[in-house]
Design a protein around this motif. Structure first.
Motif, short mmCIF file in Angstrom:
data_model
loop_
_atom_site.label_atom_id
_atom_site.label_comp_id
_atom_site.label_asym_id
_atom_site.label_seq_id
_atom_site.Cartn_x
_atom_site.Cartn_y
_atom_site.Cartn_z
N GLY A 155 39.51 53.92 -97.26
CA GLY A 155 40.64 54.34 -96.42
C GLY A 155 40.79 53.46 -95.19
N THR A 156 39.69 53.22 -94.50
CA THR A 156 39.73 52.37 -93.30
C THR A 156 40.11 50.95 -93.65
OG1 THR A 156 38.03 53.76 -92.27
CG2 THR A 156 38.39 51.58 -91.32
N ARG A 196 34.40 52.92 -97.73
CA ARG A 196 35.27 52.68 -96.57
C ARG A 196 36.69 52.33 -97.00
NH1 ARG A 196 31.23 54.47 -94.78
NH2 ARG A 196 29.87 53.63 -93.14
N ASP A 243 36.78 53.70 -87.28
CA ASP A 243 38.13 53.56 -87.81
C ASP A 243 38.61 52.13 -87.62
OD1 ASP A 243 39.92 53.55 -85.13
OD2 ASP A 243 38.22 54.93 -84.92
#
Length: 330
Positions: A180-181, A178, A261
């Motif tokens: 990027g988020t 995760r 997201d």
């Protein structure tokens, strides 16, 4: 002399049909044309019926599109449609009990992250001695940024809940899937932290001539004559702390647990705080009190309190939003 009529003699060859005059009537011409032209397709046999068939086809297509859109709207959910469980006043204490049980089941992982919390506390003490104006903002930010470091504790509780065995190496890399988020969400919190620190500096600058040293900071914060400064400083801190807490209280466990997201996680966390404010403020008060007590013996209390609160935060998320389907990412 009498004349006699003689029979007409045919000049046609033997066996051939006798010559006859062609029928030129309109009916005969139409019949001849219909017998020689190829048949029309079944859906175009009647020119008058063609417009009716086209209208019917268009109507059926329009009905199919409308039905598809209705089904899509009925089956889709947004972050605001995600149901939240109704929390009770006793739930925060149950989360702490569950966190303590998780710590006992994997003490090695808990002590590792507890040691990290202790080191961070010492770093904050260093900042307090050399840049005291940043201390309250950064210490509160440390408490609320803790979920980033506690991501490994969330994964440990998640695996224990599934009946799996957690391990330290996997918990350290819990962010990997995760990243990027988490980077986006961390960037938002970092901006809030920078704004908080800047606002704290402004309050100091407007209240004193220059920045006080370590001893001067303590005296300024404890001197009753500086009540206006104290109230302004605490008000600024309360605004930013409340905003960061509301946006992050269950965001990090949600990002770890679901394919969502950063916006969805943050809005879900804020919805939880805004719709069940009393229980979530009670949970925030427990976090602040336990952390403050853990700071007293040279930050060594964080060795135990830090991981227990981390595990408990996972159970807070699971109790509030963890048993419902995740909404699609916008």
């Amino acid at each position: 002399m009498s004349a006699t009529a003689s029979p007409a003699v045919s000049t046609s060859p033997r066996g051939a049909a006798p010559d006859t005059a062609p029928d030129t009537s309109p009916g005969a011409a139409a019949q001849a044309a219909s017998s020689t032209d190829p048949p029309l397709p079944a859906d175009r046999e009647s020119p008058d019926a063609a417009p009716l068939d086209d209208d019917a086809a268009l109507a059926r297509a329009a009905d199919a599109i409308a039905a598809s859109q209705t089904a899509r709207r009925a089956g889709s959910t947004t972050v605001f449609d995600l149901p939240l469980s109704r929390l009770r006043w006793g739930d925060p204490l149950r989360w702490l009990a569950a966190g303590w049980q998780d710590f006992r089941r994997c003490p090695g992982i808990g002590l590792f992250y507890g040691g990290c919390f202790v080191v961070m506390g010492w770093l904050l003490l260093y900042v307090f001695r050399h840049a005291p104006a940043y201390t309250i903002a950064l210490s509160a930010g440390f408490l609320l940024m803790g979920p980033f470091l506690a991501l490994g504790l969330y994964q440990a509780s998640q695996r224990l809940e599934r009946g799996e065995r957690p391990d330290l190496a996997s918990s350290i890399l819990a962010f990997e899937d995760r990243i990027g988020t988490l980077a986006i969400f961390g960037g938002v919190l970092l901006i809030l932290e920078m704004l908080w620190a800047r606002a704290s500096l402004v309050v100091f600058a407007l209240s004193f001539d220059g920045m006080p040293d370590f001893k001067g900071s303590l005296m300024a914060l404890l001197d009753p004559q500086n009540i206006q400064f104290i109230l302004a400083y605490m008000a600024v801190g309360a605004v930013f702390a409340s905003l960061i807490y509301a946006a992050s209280v269950v965001s990090m466990p949600m990002i770890l647990d679901r394919d969502v997201d950063a916006i969805t996680a943050g809005l879900t966390s804020m919805r939880l705080v805004l719709t069940q404010t009393g229980v979530m403020l009670w949970w925030a008060a427990l976090i602040v009190v336990l952390t403050a007590l853990a700071l007293l013996p040279g930050f060594l209390g964080l060795l135990l309190v830090g991981p227990v609160l981390g595990h408990a935060s996972w159970h807070a998320y699971r109790a509030a939003v963890g048993h419902h389907a995740a909404p699609p990412a916008p």
